[in-house]
Design a protein around this motif. Structure first.
Motif, PDB file in Angstrom:
ATOM      1  N   ALA A  80       5.398   2.369   1.077  1.00  0.00           N
ATOM      2  CA  ALA A  80       4.162   1.602   1.257  1.00  0.00           C
ATOM      3  C   ALA A  80       3.856   0.781   0.008  1.00  0.00           C
ATOM      4  N   ARG A 100       6.153  -2.244   0.004  1.00  0.00           N
ATOM      5  CA  ARG A 100       5.694  -3.219   1.005  1.00  0.00           C
ATOM      6  C   ARG A 100       4.465  -3.971   0.520  1.00  0.00           C
ATOM      7  N   HIS A 101       3.535  -3.257  -0.083  1.00  0.00           N
ATOM      8  CA  HIS A 101       2.320  -3.892  -0.606  1.00  0.00           C
ATOM      9  C   HIS A 101       2.684  -4.893  -1.701  1.00  0.00           C
ATOM     10  N   HIS A 102       3.564  -4.496  -2.586  1.00  0.00           N
ATOM     11  CA  HIS A 102       3.968  -5.381  -3.679  1.00  0.00           C
ATOM     12  C   HIS A 102       4.650  -6.640  -3.130  1.00  0.00           C
ATOM     13  N   ARG A 156       4.195  -7.985  -0.131  1.00  0.00           N
ATOM     14  CA  ARG A 156       3.160  -8.817   0.493  1.00  0.00           C
ATOM     15  C   ARG A 156       2.338  -9.543  -0.554  1.00  0.00           C
ATOM     16  N   THR A 157       2.035  -8.879  -1.658  1.00  0.00           N
ATOM     17  CA  THR A 157       1.255  -9.486  -2.731  1.00  0.00           C
ATOM     18  C   THR A 157       1.998 -10.685  -3.321  1.00  0.00           C
TER      19      THR A 157
END
Length: 157
Positions: A20, A23-25, A27-28
């Motif tokens: 997660a 994935r967040h990184h 998307r950022t």
């Protein structure tokens, strides 16, 4: 399209959290607000290298545990282990091609967000050397340089 979930929703919580986080990184970095993501710096690649070497160790242990009861699956995991080493080595090489983090001579305070320069060589090199010992014990240089062509799997439902 759905992704299969294990029966136990609490299985492997730390691995799920790491996924997660990545994935967040990602998307950022790909937000529409920013015209282009900032280029990688040494600190970023050091953290990414730490993640890859941890994943490298996990794949090594999974391959060893899987190979006796399921030899074909164990071989696939061993191949993934070798290919991940190639990615880890490329990140390490990229790290060393980037310019060093600038230091201010007036600022002698210890800051954990900064990487030390010079001897002792960076923690990334120590980590890379340790991971290199593992891969050299289990693979040959030919295995590491062999392209992935001809390696196929079939999806069984």
């Amino acid at each position: 399209m759905f992704s299969p979930r294990p029966a136990d929703t609490e299985s492997y919580p730390y691995l799920r959290a790491a996924t997660a986080g990545i994935r967040h990184h990602t998307r950022t970095l790909a937000t529409a607000d920013t015209p282009a993501p900032a280029p990688a710096d040494r600190l970023h690649l050091d953290v990414l290298h730490a993640h890859l070497t941890a994943l490298h160790q996990l794949l090594d242990r999974l391959a060893e545990a899987t190979r006796p009861p399921h030899p074909a699956a164990g071989r696939h995991l061993a191949t993934a282990h070798a290919r991940l080493w190639q990615a880890t080595a490329a990140v390490h090489d990229a790290f060393h091609t980037l310019p060093p983090i600038p230091h201010s001579t007036a600022d002698t305070e210890c800051r954990p967000e900064r990487l030390p320069e010079g001897p002792p060589v960076l923690t990334i090199c120590q980590r890379h050397l340790a991971a290199g010992h593992t891969i050299r014990r289990k693979t040959t240089p030919t295995d590491l340089n062999t392209p992935l062509t001809g390696h196929t799997t079939s999806c069984a439902r």
